[in-house]
Design a protein around this motif. Structure first.
Motif, PDB file in Angstrom:
ATOM      1  N   GLY A  28      -6.487  -0.448  44.267  1.00 40.49           N
ATOM      2  CA  GLY A  28      -6.576  -0.427  45.695  1.00 40.49           C
ATOM      3  C   GLY A  28      -5.516   0.614  46.083  1.00 40.49           C
ATOM      4  N   ALA A  29      -4.270   0.368  45.766  1.00 36.38           N
ATOM      5  CA  ALA A  29      -3.261   1.223  46.199  1.00 36.38           C
ATOM      6  C   ALA A  29      -3.407   2.901  45.743  1.00 36.38           C
ATOM      7  N   LEU A  30      -4.092   2.998  44.707  1.00 35.71           N
ATOM      8  CA  LEU A  30      -4.432   4.786  44.316  1.00 35.71           C
ATOM      9  C   LEU A  30      -5.754   4.920  45.279  1.00 35.71           C
ATOM     10  N   ARG A  31      -6.527   4.215  45.591  1.00 32.60           N
ATOM     11  CA  ARG A  31      -7.349   4.481  46.621  1.00 32.60           C
ATOM     12  C   ARG A  31      -6.813   4.951  47.938  1.00 32.60           C
ATOM     13  N   ALA A  32      -5.898   4.268  48.345  1.00 33.50           N
ATOM     14  CA  ALA A  32      -5.162   4.395  49.539  1.00 33.50           C
ATOM     15  C   ALA A  32      -4.399   5.488  49.545  1.00 33.50           C
ATOM     16  N   PHE A  33      -3.639   5.784  48.538  1.00 34.28           N
ATOM     17  CA  PHE A  33      -2.750   7.035  48.282  1.00 34.28           C
ATOM     18  C   PHE A  33      -3.604   8.260  48.197  1.00 34.28           C
ATOM     19  N   ALA A  34      -4.755   8.302  47.672  1.00 34.65           N
ATOM     20  CA  ALA A  34      -5.629   9.387  47.494  1.00 34.65           C
ATOM     21  C   ALA A  34      -6.126   9.810  48.773  1.00 34.65           C
ATOM     22  N   THR A  35      -6.516   8.723  49.657  1.00 30.93           N
ATOM     23  CA  THR A  35      -7.031   8.904  50.926  1.00 30.93           C
ATOM     24  C   THR A  35      -6.008   9.880  51.898  1.00 30.93           C
ATOM     25  N   ILE A  36      -4.738   9.502  51.619  1.00 41.01           N
ATOM     26  CA  ILE A  36      -3.806  10.252  52.479  1.00 41.01           C
ATOM     27  C   ILE A  36      -3.380  11.559  51.920  1.00 41.01           C
ATOM     28  N   LEU A  37      -3.627  11.997  50.590  1.00 45.64           N
ATOM     29  CA  LEU A  37      -3.263  12.954  49.821  1.00 45.64           C
ATOM     30  C   LEU A  37      -4.596  14.083  50.043  1.00 45.64           C
ATOM     31  N   VAL A  38      -5.610  13.651  50.653  1.00 45.04           N
ATOM     32  CA  VAL A  38      -7.024  14.321  50.511  1.00 45.04           C
ATOM     33  C   VAL A  38      -7.049  15.695  50.781  1.00 45.04           C
ATOM     34  N   SER A  39      -5.844  16.144  51.719  1.00 51.85           N
ATOM     35  CA  SER A  39      -5.888  17.567  52.091  1.00 51.85           C
ATOM     36  C   SER A  39      -4.818  18.430  51.335  1.00 51.85           C
ATOM     37  N   ARG A  40      -4.123  17.730  50.401  1.00 51.83           N
ATOM     38  CA  ARG A  40      -3.234  18.380  49.628  1.00 51.83           C
ATOM     39  C   ARG A  40      -3.741  19.079  48.630  1.00 51.83           C
ATOM     40  N   ASN A  41      -2.715  20.170  48.071  1.00 49.60           N
ATOM     41  CA  ASN A  41      -3.103  21.030  46.655  1.00 49.60           C
ATOM     42  C   ASN A  41      -3.765  20.121  45.805  1.00 49.60           C
TER      43      ASN A  41
END
Length: 277
Positions: free
Chosen positions: A150-163
């Protein structure tokens, strides 16, 4: 009207249209102050929508979201960086001369809970803050335990616009640190830095708590929220837990706006009725 002092925090002191609502009538300390603690990566424009629930009832509102770097890396590595913004948020009450008003915390996801953990510790350990009148706490989509997926899902959402390369590097770094320090070695590291979940389980606070969660939440397991609510109730805390069943993580208000707002304002009113006047 919003005012900024602490970087990233917004303070709204002007009452809304319903200044004569039951949430403020007859309370010697003035209108309640609601402190909104956003989820990791939350933009203020989203958190501001929750402010409206309270500002329309005449409440002062402070809203703040901790930087995601502190939430995902500092806390994972046992670095107490969030202590600084926690202290600054409580100091805002004194800076704006609203420290005598009852305070309600509205906390979103684990990102908000990690910050709330330090606020709660300071309320019980710092002389300056011990006299603050906490009316209650609302937990939205929180707290969750060691759910790495779940933490990885949340973090991936935050990083969606990153390189893409940076995104996967950060995800790998976080997953590695979390798996080693917060899961595999936690029986040892807990003596140095307990998780936010374990701290809340044993928290000395006894003001009322409202848990808003959902079986459909893919980030925070409903069973973990319910376990926390049950444990707190066994300690004598007045607890209410509401399962929205079908709404996604931190999306309960978007899915059920009228019901959600009613739950929050009713809980605030009940907390004020039970707090010292």
């Amino acid at each position: 009207m919003g005012a900024r002092g602490m970087e990233g925090a917004v303070v709204e002191l002007e009452p809304g249209d319903d200044c004569e609502s039951s949430t403020e009538r007859g309370h010697a300390g003035g209108q309640p102050v609601v402190i909104l603690l956003g989820w990791a990566g939350c933009q203020d424009r989203y958190l501001a929508k929750y402010s409206t629930i309270y500002s329309q009832k005449g409440c002062a509102v402070i809203r703040y979201t901790a930087p995601w770097r502190m939430v995902f890396f500092s806390e994972t590595c046992g670095i107490r960086s969030l202590q600084t913004p926690a202290k600054q948020l409580l100091e805002l009450l004194f800076e704006h001369s609203i420290e005598n008003r009852p305070v309600l915390f509205h906390v979103f996801s684990n990102g908000g809970v990690m910050l709330y953990r330090y606020i709660m510790e300071m309320l019980h350990s710092h002389k300056q803050f011990k006299e603050l009148k906490v009316a209650g706490t609302i937990f939205d989509s929180a707290p969750g335990r060691r759910n790495l997926r779940g933490a990885l899902r949340a973090f991936a959402t935050i990083l969606v616009s990153r390189n893409v390369l940076l995104k996967y590097f950060l995800l790998f770094a976080f997953a590695t640190a979390a798996a080693v320090l917060r899961i595999l070695l936690y029986p040892l590291t807990r003596f140095i830095h307990k998780s936010h979940y374990d701290v809340l389980l044993e928290a000395p606070s006894r003001w009322p708590e409202l848990y808003l969660y959902s079986q459909a939440d893919a980030i925070i397991k409903a069973s973990e929220v319910k376990s926390m609510a049950d444990a707190r109730q066994q300690l004598g805390v007045s607890v209410k837990a509401v399962d929205f069943a079908y709404s996604a993580h931190v999306s309960h208000m978007r899915a059920y706006p009228t019901y959600y707002s009613s739950l929050c304002t009713t809980f605030l009113s009940e907390c004020l009725e039970g707090s010292p006047q």
